[in-house]
Design an enzyme around this catalytic site. Structure first.
Site, mmCIF file in Angstrom:
data_model
loop_
_atom_site.group_PDB
_atom_site.id
_atom_site.type_symbol
_atom_site.label_atom_id
_atom_site.label_comp_id
_atom_site.label_asym_id
_atom_site.label_seq_id
_atom_site.Cartn_x
_atom_site.Cartn_y
_atom_site.Cartn_z
ATOM 1 N N THR A 132 -27.721 -27.654 -16.507
ATOM 2 C CA THR A 132 -28.718 -26.815 -17.165
ATOM 3 C C THR A 132 -29.444 -27.566 -18.280
ATOM 4 O OG1 THR A 132 -28.936 -24.868 -18.574
ATOM 5 C CG2 THR A 132 -26.801 -25.943 -18.602
ATOM 6 N N ASP A 133 -30.649 -27.088 -18.588
ATOM 7 C CA ASP A 133 -31.379 -27.665 -19.733
ATOM 8 C C ASP A 133 -30.741 -27.270 -21.072
ATOM 9 O OD1 ASP A 133 -32.104 -24.960 -19.764
ATOM 10 O OD2 ASP A 133 -34.268 -25.327 -19.776
ATOM 11 N N GLU A 134 -29.854 -26.252 -21.042
ATOM 12 C CA GLU A 134 -29.278 -25.770 -22.309
ATOM 13 C C GLU A 134 -28.393 -26.815 -22.989
ATOM 14 O OE1 GLU A 134 -27.852 -21.826 -22.569
ATOM 15 O OE2 GLU A 134 -29.324 -21.042 -21.171
ATOM 16 N N TYR A 158 -21.188 -21.545 -23.499
ATOM 17 C CA TYR A 158 -21.660 -21.853 -22.133
ATOM 18 C C TYR A 158 -22.233 -23.259 -22.075
ATOM 19 C CZ TYR A 158 -24.998 -22.219 -18.294
ATOM 20 O OH TYR A 158 -25.722 -22.683 -17.204
ATOM 21 N N LYS A 162 -20.946 -26.685 -20.123
ATOM 22 C CA LYS A 162 -21.742 -27.415 -19.126
ATOM 23 C C LYS A 162 -21.942 -28.863 -19.575
ATOM 24 C CE LYS A 162 -23.480 -26.059 -15.849
ATOM 25 N NZ LYS A 162 -22.992 -25.925 -14.432
HETATM 26 P P1 NAD Z 1 -24.037 -17.187 -10.892
HETATM 27 O O1 NAD Z 1 -23.241 -16.728 -12.061
HETATM 28 O O2 NAD Z 1 -25.039 -16.301 -10.270
HETATM 29 O O3 NAD Z 1 -23.035 -17.638 -9.724
HETATM 30 C C1 NAD Z 1 -21.888 -18.394 -9.962
HETATM 31 C C2 NAD Z 1 -21.047 -18.395 -8.689
HETATM 32 O O4 NAD Z 1 -19.904 -19.232 -8.925
HETATM 33 C C3 NAD Z 1 -20.533 -17.023 -8.272
HETATM 34 O O5 NAD Z 1 -20.657 -16.847 -6.884
HETATM 35 C C4 NAD Z 1 -19.062 -17.059 -8.663
HETATM 36 O O6 NAD Z 1 -18.241 -16.240 -7.855
HETATM 37 C C5 NAD Z 1 -18.742 -18.541 -8.476
HETATM 38 N N1 NAD Z 1 -17.607 -18.983 -9.292
HETATM 39 C C6 NAD Z 1 -17.399 -18.753 -10.617
HETATM 40 N N2 NAD Z 1 -16.238 -19.286 -11.009
HETATM 41 C C7 NAD Z 1 -15.693 -19.879 -9.914
HETATM 42 C C8 NAD Z 1 -14.506 -20.608 -9.684
HETATM 43 N N3 NAD Z 1 -13.618 -20.838 -10.673
HETATM 44 N N4 NAD Z 1 -14.258 -21.079 -8.442
HETATM 45 C C9 NAD Z 1 -15.144 -20.854 -7.435
HETATM 46 N N5 NAD Z 1 -16.271 -20.153 -7.599
HETATM 47 C C10 NAD Z 1 -16.559 -19.680 -8.825
HETATM 48 O O7 NAD Z 1 -24.691 -18.553 -11.363
HETATM 49 P P2 NAD Z 1 -26.144 -19.155 -11.042
HETATM 50 O O8 NAD Z 1 -27.126 -18.558 -11.968
HETATM 51 O O9 NAD Z 1 -26.371 -19.117 -9.598
HETATM 52 O O10 NAD Z 1 -25.920 -20.666 -11.515
HETATM 53 C C11 NAD Z 1 -25.388 -21.623 -10.605
HETATM 54 C C12 NAD Z 1 -25.290 -22.968 -11.314
HETATM 55 O O11 NAD Z 1 -26.573 -23.392 -11.766
HETATM 56 C C13 NAD Z 1 -24.388 -22.945 -12.557
HETATM 57 O O12 NAD Z 1 -23.663 -24.159 -12.586
HETATM 58 C C14 NAD Z 1 -25.371 -22.871 -13.718
HETATM 59 O O13 NAD Z 1 -24.835 -23.492 -14.858
HETATM 60 C C15 NAD Z 1 -26.543 -23.672 -13.156
HETATM 61 N N6 NAD Z 1 -27.873 -23.306 -13.682
HETATM 62 C C16 NAD Z 1 -28.288 -21.995 -13.660
HETATM 63 C C17 NAD Z 1 -29.576 -21.692 -14.096
HETATM 64 C C18 NAD Z 1 -30.101 -20.267 -14.075
HETATM 65 O O14 NAD Z 1 -31.188 -20.018 -14.557
HETATM 66 N N7 NAD Z 1 -29.381 -19.313 -13.503
HETATM 67 C C19 NAD Z 1 -30.427 -22.710 -14.555
HETATM 68 C C20 NAD Z 1 -29.945 -24.031 -14.565
HETATM 69 C C21 NAD Z 1 -28.680 -24.321 -14.106
HETATM 70 O O1 DAU Z 2 -32.006 -22.480 -19.248
HETATM 71 C C1 DAU Z 2 -31.166 -22.385 -18.143
HETATM 72 C C2 DAU Z 2 -30.202 -21.232 -18.338
HETATM 73 O O2 DAU Z 2 -30.950 -20.036 -18.143
HETATM 74 C C3 DAU Z 2 -29.019 -21.280 -17.393
HETATM 75 O O3 DAU Z 2 -28.254 -22.436 -17.655
HETATM 76 C C4 DAU Z 2 -28.142 -20.024 -17.549
HETATM 77 O O4 DAU Z 2 -27.101 -20.041 -16.595
HETATM 78 C C5 DAU Z 2 -29.017 -18.799 -17.327
HETATM 79 O O5 DAU Z 2 -28.260 -17.633 -17.539
HETATM 80 C C6 DAU Z 2 -30.228 -18.827 -18.267
HETATM 81 O O6 DAU Z 2 -29.789 -18.646 -19.622
HETATM 82 P P1 DAU Z 2 -30.597 -17.691 -20.649
HETATM 83 O O7 DAU Z 2 -29.695 -17.270 -21.723
HETATM 84 O O8 DAU Z 2 -31.893 -18.335 -21.026
HETATM 85 O O9 DAU Z 2 -30.949 -16.469 -19.634
HETATM 86 P P2 DAU Z 2 -30.976 -14.879 -19.864
HETATM 87 O O10 DAU Z 2 -31.643 -14.282 -18.668
HETATM 88 O O11 DAU Z 2 -29.637 -14.366 -20.259
HETATM 89 O O12 DAU Z 2 -31.939 -14.711 -21.114
HETATM 90 C C7 DAU Z 2 -33.273 -15.183 -21.093
HETATM 91 C C8 DAU Z 2 -33.860 -14.928 -22.472
HETATM 92 O O13 DAU Z 2 -34.014 -13.508 -22.633
HETATM 93 C C9 DAU Z 2 -32.969 -15.377 -23.606
HETATM 94 O O14 DAU Z 2 -33.795 -15.857 -24.677
HETATM 95 C C10 DAU Z 2 -32.257 -14.112 -24.057
HETATM 96 C C11 DAU Z 2 -33.273 -13.020 -23.768
HETATM 97 N N1 DAU Z 2 -32.726 -11.716 -23.376
HETATM 98 C C12 DAU Z 2 -31.825 -11.676 -22.353
HETATM 99 C C13 DAU Z 2 -31.274 -10.476 -21.948
HETATM 100 C C14 DAU Z 2 -30.255 -10.440 -20.838
HETATM 101 C C15 DAU Z 2 -33.163 -10.563 -23.992
HETATM 102 O O15 DAU Z 2 -34.003 -10.604 -24.899
HETATM 103 N N2 DAU Z 2 -32.640 -9.365 -23.579
HETATM 104 C C16 DAU Z 2 -31.694 -9.270 -22.589
HETATM 105 O O16 DAU Z 2 -31.245 -8.158 -22.267
#
Ligand code: NAD
Ligand code: DAU
Length: 368
Positions: A132-134, A158, A162
């Site tokens: 992630t970019d975080e 988180y 990562k």
């Molecule tokens: P998600 O939470 O939707 O899905 C995570 C999946 O991993 C689920 O199916 C869960 O059951 C599985 N999982 C969790 N713990 C596990 C374990 N111990 N063993 C096996 N499976 C397990 O997550 P996502 O949003 O699809 O993110 C996927 C990946 O991409 C993560 O590594 C996250 O850090 C990264 N990422 C997410 C975003 C985003 O915006 N969502 C952006 C950048 C990177």
């Molecule tokens: O940047 C990549 C990341 O993006 C991934 O690594 C994470 O897995 C993914 O969950 C996401 O993280 P964020 O914290 O940015 O996503 P989220 O959707 O939780 O929140 C987006 C923005 O919106 C953040 O600034 C918090 C704000 N927010 C979120 C929720 C859920 C609100 O203001 N209200 C809300 O109810």
């Protein structure tokens, strides 16, 4: 032909990756390893579950012996490692699961890969780690976007977990010669995203007449990317990326949270205006009472340690891999809303918890 182990393939991005890969490379074998935590949903894989070269394994990445067995049994040559605890708010309230899965779990995957690929078969392989970019921390308004050379400065449990996993992956390449790549991506959106994340949460809350919670002043900025474009970026890293390389994937698409929420509100109002049937399907929605969706916007207490701005510089990906996102935000957000409207049973089952019963009924035979 590749044989790919996809960890976390029942989650949001992992499931989209499985669908993307089947469309692009139907002859490849895909093995999904997923623990089915609250974020994992077998319904996300319903469309592929009967393919001969698709296998679902219910199991935990902490189980090194299980992973080793899968690598051997399916002669896996590529791991795409998505499995993680992914929600920042949950990491603030309960960091332990993030340390376990994201750090210890990734290390377990690395140990299994080393054992089978380096000590064992010696085959050509790839361990791709999805990050992630975080990990880069928070940007000031005038800072340049995150490059691959930006110093790590994670701010939440988180992002710290990562970051730790990224370092472990890097170290297994440097120390043992494991053939790894890492991608650090910005915020994804699209089908199958769990409705705890901002975009699907807002859509569901409008349809069910719940407040749209804006943390703090709503001026935090995220760089949004349609999930298929993330999958395409990973595909390019796998095919053209340099072993040991790190690639930032992003959309060059920065929005404040309040802008995003107002945009979705406007699009939902538009949908209700053109589709009379929506009022009957969603009788609680504010539009039924002649109100705008934006009337639900509610400012709430800020997230602890809330990062102000993320933005990705994807120049390296563009120059070295030819990466260009294909979905514009204007079309991607409309597609996502349309998907939510077309897939009401999917999010209703998540909201009322019945997606867990459904899993027991339909996938009992596939569970470990
Ligand atoms: P998600 O939470 O939707 O899905 C995570 C999946 O991993 C689920 O199916 C869960 O059951 C599985 N999982 C969790 N713990 C596990 C374990 N111990 N063993 C096996 N499976 C397990 O997550 P996502 O949003 O699809 O993110 C996927 C990946 O991409 C993560 O590594 C996250 O850090 C990264 N990422 C997410 C975003 C985003 O915006 N969502 C952006 C950048 C990177
Ligand atoms: O940047 C990549 C990341 O993006 C991934 O690594 C994470 O897995 C993914 O969950 C996401 O993280 P964020 O914290 O940015 O996503 P989220 O959707 O939780 O929140 C987006 C923005 O919106 C953040 O600034 C918090 C704000 N927010 C979120 C929720 C859920 C609100 O203001 N209200 C809300 O109810």
């Amino acid at each position: 032909m590749s044989k790919i182990l996809v960890t976390g393939g029942a989650g949001f991005i992992g499931a989209n990756f499985v669908h993307y890969w089947r469309r692009e490379y139907p002859a490849d074998t895909l093995v999904v390893l997923d623990a089915l935590t609250y974020a994992g949903n077998p319904a996300n894989l319903e469309a592929v579950k009967d393919y001969r070269n698709f296998h679902f394994v219910h199991g935990n990445i902490l189980d090194q012996a299980l992973t080793e067995g899968l690598l051997r049994e399916h002669e896996i040559d590529t791991i795409v490692h998505f499995a993680a605890e992914s929600h920042v708010d949950r990491s603030i309230h309960g960091p332990d699961a993030f340390i376990e899965t994201n750090i210890v779990g990734t290390h377990s995957m690395l140990k299994a890969a080393r054992e089978v690929w380096l000590t064992g078969s010696g085959r050509d392989h790839r361990f791709h780690h999805v990050s992630t970019d975080e990990v880069y921390g928070s940007l000031e308004p005038d800072d340049p976007p995150f490059a691959e050379t930006t110093a790590y400065a994670p701010n939440s449990p988180y992002s710290a977990s990562k970051a730790a996993s990224d370092h472990l992956v890097r170290s297994y390449h440097h120390t043992y010669g494991l053939q790894v790549t890492i991608s650090n991506c910005s915020n994804n959106y699209g089908p199958y995203q769990f409705p705890e994340k901002l975009i699907p949460l807002v859509v569901v809350n409008i349809l069910t007449n719940r407040p749209l919670p804006i943390y703090g002043d709503g001026q935090n900025i995220r760089d949004w990317l349609y999930v298929d474009d993330h999958c395409r970026g990973i595909d390019l890293v796998l095919k053209k990326g340099v072993v040991g390389g790190v690639y930032n994937v992003g959309g060059n698409n920065e929005w404040t949270n309040i802008e995003i929420v107002r945009l979705i509100c406007g699009l939902m109002d538009e949908q209700f205006a053109v589709d009379e049937g929506l009022k009957a399907r969603f009788p609680d929605a504010p539009q039924v009472r002649g109100l705008k969706a934006a009337s639900l916007i509610t400012h709430v207490k800020d997230r602890l340690g809330h990062d102000r701005r993320y933005a990705i510089d994807a120049a390296k990906c563009r120059a070295e891999l030819g990466y260009v996102p294909q979905e514009s935000f204007a079309t991607g957000i409309r597609r996502t809303i349309a998907w939510m409207l077309d897939n009401e049973p999917w999010w209703r089952a998540v909201m009322d918890g019945s997606y867990r019963d459904w899993l027991d009924r339909h996938y009992g035979k596939m569970r470990a």
